[in-house]
Motif scaffolding. Structure first.
Motif, short mmCIF file in Angstrom:
data_model
loop_
_atom_site.label_atom_id
_atom_site.label_comp_id
_atom_site.label_asym_id
_atom_site.label_seq_id
_atom_site.Cartn_x
_atom_site.Cartn_y
_atom_site.Cartn_z
N MET A 83 74.61 99.14 35.10
CA MET A 83 73.73 98.24 34.36
C MET A 83 73.10 98.96 33.17
O MET A 83 72.97 98.40 32.09
CB MET A 83 72.60 97.72 35.27
CG MET A 83 73.06 96.77 36.34
SD MET A 83 73.52 95.19 35.66
CE MET A 83 72.03 94.28 35.97
N GLY A 110 70.09 82.96 40.72
CA GLY A 110 70.84 81.79 40.24
C GLY A 110 71.31 80.94 41.38
O GLY A 110 71.22 79.71 41.34
N LEU A 111 71.79 81.59 42.46
CA LEU A 111 72.27 80.83 43.62
C LEU A 111 71.12 80.03 44.23
O LEU A 111 71.30 78.88 44.65
CB LEU A 111 72.87 81.77 44.66
CG LEU A 111 74.24 82.35 44.32
CD1 LEU A 111 74.64 83.38 45.35
CD2 LEU A 111 75.29 81.26 44.25
N TYR A 159 75.75 101.81 46.39
CA TYR A 159 75.56 100.52 45.71
C TYR A 159 74.50 100.63 44.63
O TYR A 159 74.70 100.24 43.48
CB TYR A 159 75.18 99.45 46.74
CG TYR A 159 74.90 98.10 46.15
CD1 TYR A 159 75.96 97.26 45.79
CD2 TYR A 159 73.61 97.65 45.94
CE1 TYR A 159 75.72 96.02 45.24
CE2 TYR A 159 73.36 96.41 45.40
CZ TYR A 159 74.42 95.60 45.05
OH TYR A 159 74.19 94.37 44.51
N GLY A 181 75.47 100.66 40.81
CA GLY A 181 74.98 99.46 40.15
C GLY A 181 74.03 99.79 39.02
O GLY A 181 74.16 99.27 37.92
N ARG A 182 73.11 100.73 39.27
CA ARG A 182 72.12 101.04 38.24
C ARG A 182 72.77 101.72 37.05
O ARG A 182 72.45 101.40 35.91
CB ARG A 182 71.03 101.96 38.83
CG ARG A 182 70.23 101.28 39.90
CD ARG A 182 68.93 101.98 40.06
NE ARG A 182 67.90 101.15 39.49
CZ ARG A 182 66.61 101.36 39.68
NH1 ARG A 182 66.20 102.37 40.37
NH2 ARG A 182 65.72 100.56 39.14
N ILE A 192 72.22 87.18 40.33
CA ILE A 192 73.14 86.25 40.97
C ILE A 192 72.44 85.51 42.10
O ILE A 192 72.54 84.29 42.24
CB ILE A 192 74.38 87.00 41.49
CG1 ILE A 192 75.16 87.56 40.31
CG2 ILE A 192 75.26 86.10 42.34
CD1 ILE A 192 76.36 88.38 40.68
N MET A 220 68.11 95.36 39.82
CA MET A 220 69.26 95.86 40.59
C MET A 220 70.46 94.93 40.44
O MET A 220 70.28 93.74 40.21
CB MET A 220 68.88 95.98 42.06
CG MET A 220 69.79 96.93 42.78
SD MET A 220 69.05 97.63 44.24
CE MET A 220 69.61 96.54 45.51
N LEU A 221 71.62 95.49 40.59
CA LEU A 221 72.85 94.69 40.43
C LEU A 221 72.88 93.58 41.49
O LEU A 221 72.68 93.83 42.67
CB LEU A 221 74.06 95.61 40.60
CG LEU A 221 75.41 94.98 40.35
CD1 LEU A 221 75.55 94.63 38.89
CD2 LEU A 221 76.51 95.93 40.76
N GLY A 222 73.14 92.38 41.06
CA GLY A 222 73.26 91.28 42.01
C GLY A 222 72.01 90.46 42.18
O GLY A 222 72.05 89.38 42.75
N THR A 278 77.12 78.12 39.77
CA THR A 278 75.98 78.97 39.41
C THR A 278 76.27 79.90 38.24
O THR A 278 75.46 80.02 37.34
CB THR A 278 75.57 79.82 40.63
OG1 THR A 278 75.31 78.95 41.71
CG2 THR A 278 74.32 80.62 40.33
N LEU A 279 77.44 80.56 38.28
CA LEU A 279 77.63 81.66 37.35
C LEU A 279 78.43 81.26 36.11
O LEU A 279 79.39 80.50 36.22
CB LEU A 279 78.36 82.81 38.07
CG LEU A 279 77.62 83.39 39.26
CD1 LEU A 279 78.41 84.52 39.85
CD2 LEU A 279 76.26 83.88 38.85
N TRP A 306 79.80 76.74 45.30
CA TRP A 306 78.41 77.08 44.97
C TRP A 306 78.38 78.14 43.86
O TRP A 306 77.64 78.03 42.88
CB TRP A 306 77.73 77.58 46.24
CG TRP A 306 76.27 77.84 46.17
CD1 TRP A 306 75.43 77.48 45.16
CD2 TRP A 306 75.49 78.50 47.16
NE1 TRP A 306 74.16 77.88 45.46
CE2 TRP A 306 74.17 78.51 46.68
CE3 TRP A 306 75.77 79.10 48.39
CZ2 TRP A 306 73.14 79.09 47.40
CZ3 TRP A 306 74.75 79.67 49.11
CH2 TRP A 306 73.45 79.66 48.61
#
Lengths: 391, 213
Positions: free
Chosen positions: A377, B9-10, A369, A373-374, B6, B1-3, A317-318, A313
């Motif tokens: 990004m 898309g999923l 997280y 993450g921020r 994704i 936000m990170l993810g 997708t990616l 999957w």
């Protein structure tokens, strides 16, 4: 009845071995297990290839293979025959011995990992006390075979692919190990059978799998990301990116050697999914207490196939990452998160039973997280690159 | 936000996956040997030689007598990958205009070299070479099997009408116009000749009477 069915393979092995003289029995019983593993997983590989081609097809609104056999089920066999009958070409300037050995080393190293995976209750080939350590030792040696393949081919694409593979696999080996260490800290053992046994209990109907704890969920997600990178699966398929490197480190391989690389890659995916299942998803234990009558090996293999489906999957997708995104993500996000996860696992261990540890651990992980993450990004480390000239 | 992306898309691919089982109009695949899409008007792949069936003069096979090609070799010279080979005949034959013309004694196209550019068609002053739509040309012999001679290349004008109706109608109208023009010219020439002969005869008669007088 269900107990017999649960142990059917073990009983079968004992029954077969009992015909032999006592001296031979230990050897033959191990040999039988080896034969089953060597037979079963390539069969599963054929099925997974079919599943992948069908699944990717459907994800892209195509039909996928549908010509050979019903629903194209015999396609892997046709592919196998094709790769067997193809000419085996070795480049003139290649290092012949290393070129020949590389696919063998890969497949052997990957098969070794299966030795310590418990595939059902009492169904483990070698029940080592340091099974996890053995697994990672074997897993790390696949890098060697990939570099052997890239180096011995004497082809710039092969070498670039191998360089990328080594950089990627070493970078992600660290978070892969770190995310597993959290499990070891809680379970207090390196033995994979004992790790499964530790998860094989229930509160009410729900199991005590490690994925259902804050540190376990975080660890599992990190494990999934790094296992995808370890097995060179999309979106981390830089070492073999077709559009950039022809076929990466196995550009110069044809015929059955190519098939062996292909096999090795899928086997690595199976074994790493199996390990993930053992570490976080309770191995062969049932997902609900009222389903414990179902044979344990069915649970293990259905969990394995579920993980493979998720792999497919995600592949559908990616898009592929860039090299700098890959490295930034490994060293600036996944590694700090796994390190933090070790701390959280320790907290979980020493806060004692109660709801407080759920809140504290979840908050720490979520905060980390979001912040990591921020920042990542914002600084454009994981996100899309901005081209100054294109603006 | 990170993810976040994704997950989006999923979700999208999951919708595709299940949707392709539920609604058939998602699937754009045409299962080729069983199902075929009719080719569009402008489809083209390799050239063929047009012949006119009504132009037979007995004896020869129909296609050979009716070939419009006059072996002028313009296409051979213009062909960018040089996949056309023509040998001009020694004798001449009457073409549809009633004019004596050479004809190709040999006309080969190597379709493994041909790049389907249609330049041969553009340059042909006789509308003799046109583009085909036949694409199932696989063969077990990659040298001889892909080198088409004039017999394999010759196809009737009706076939041309079938694959490119509008274009073929235009060509036919043009050829008919040419034919009318040529006929008129021939007629005028014949009349002029007749008139000249009559005049000559009249002159001769006048002279004779003059002499006699």
């Amino acid at each position: 009845m269900s107990a017999t069915l649960d142990q059917i393979f073990v009983l079968l092995q004992h029954w077969l071995v009992s015909f032999l003289p006592a001296v031979l029995q230990p050897f033959v019983s191990v040999l039988l297990g080896v034969v089953v593993i060597i037979g079963l997983f390539p069969a599963l590989f054929a099925f997974a290839v079919w599943m992948e081609r069908k699944g990717l097809g459907r994800i892209q609104n195509r039909l996928g293979p549908n010509r050979v056999g019903p629903f194209g089920l015999l396609q892997p066999i046709a592919d196998g025959i094709k790769s067997l009958t193809k000419e085996d070409i070795v480049p003139l300037s290649a290092d012949v011995v290393v070129h020949f050995l590389a696919p063998l080393v890969l497949v052997v190293a990957v098969f070794m990992g299966f030795a310590v995976l418990p595939m059902g209750r009492n169904m483990v080939l070698v029940d080592m006390d340091a099974g996890l350590l053995f697994y990672f030792a074997m897993g790390a040696s696949t890098e060697l075979s990939i570099f052997m393949a890239g180096w011995s081919s004497r082809n710039k694409y092969s070498l670039l692919g191998a360089m990328r593979a080594v950089a990627q696999m070493i970078s992600y080996e660290v978070p892969l190990l770190m995310s597993s260490v959290a499990v070891v800290m809680i379970a207090g053992t390196l033995s994979l059978t004992k790790i499964v046994a530790a998860q094989n209990s229930y509160s009410g109907v729900f199991p005590h799998w490690y994925i259902f704890t804050p540190w376990g969920l975080a660890g599992f997600l990190m494990y999934v990301v790094s296992s995808m990178a370890e097995t060179n699966r999309s979106p981390f398929d830089l070492p073999e990116g077709e559009s950039e490197l022809v076929a990466g480190y196995f550009t110069e391989y044809s015929g059955f050697k190519f098939a062996l690389f292909f096999l090795g890659e899928y086997l690595a995916m199976f074994s790493i999914s199996g390990l993930g299942t053992v570490l976080f998803l309770g191995g062969w234990s049932a997902p609900f207490s009222f389903l414990t009558w179902v044979p344990s090996w069915i649970w293990f293999f259905s969990k394995l196939m579920m993980s493979i489906s998720v792999f497919i999957w995600i592949r559908g997708t990616l898009p592929r990452l860039r090299q700098d995104q890959l490295m930034n993500f490994a060293w600036k996000f996944v590694l700090p998160m796994t390190l933090l996860n070790l701390f959280v696992a320790a907290l979980w261990r020493f806060l004692g039973e109660g709801w407080e540890r759920w809140v504290i651990c979840s908050v720490i992980l979520l905060l980390a997280y979001v912040v990591l993450g921020r920042t990542g990004m914002r600084e454009g480390k994981f996100g899309p690159r901005r081209y100054r000239y294109a603006e | 936000m990170l993810g976040e992306g994704i997950l989006k898309g999923l979700w999208e691919t999951a919708k595709n996956f299940t949707g392709s089982y539920v609604s058939a109009d998602r699937l754009t695949t045409v299962e080729y040997p069983e199902q075929r899409i009719a080719p569009i008007e402008a489809t083209r792949d390799f050239p063929f030689l047009v012949f006119d069936e009504e132009n037979r003069d007995g004896g020869d096979p129909v296609w050979e007598a009716g070939l419009r090609c006059v072996a002028c070799q313009i296409c051979e010279k213009e062909c960018p990958p040089k996949c056309i080979y023509i040998e001009r005949s020694k004798d001449k034959k009457l073409d549809y205009l009633g004019k004596a013309q050479y004809y190709p004694a040999r006309f080969d196209i190597d379709i493994s070299v041909c790049m389907s550019c249609q330049i041969c068609v553009e340059v042909c002053p006789f509308d003799a070479i046109k583009m085909d739509t036949e694409f199932e040309l696989s063969t077990t012999d990659r040298f001889g099997g892909l080198l088409l001679d004039r017999e394999q290349l010759a196809k009737p004008n009706e076939y041309y009408h079938k694959i490119h109706p509008a274009e073929a109608a235009g060509v036919d109208a043009h050829l008919a116009e040419e034919k009318v023009k040529a006929d008129a010219k021939a007629k005028a020439a014949a009349e002029a000749k007749l008139a000249a002969e009559a005049k000559a005869a009249a002159d001769a008669a006048a002279k004779a009477t003059g002499e006699g007088a």
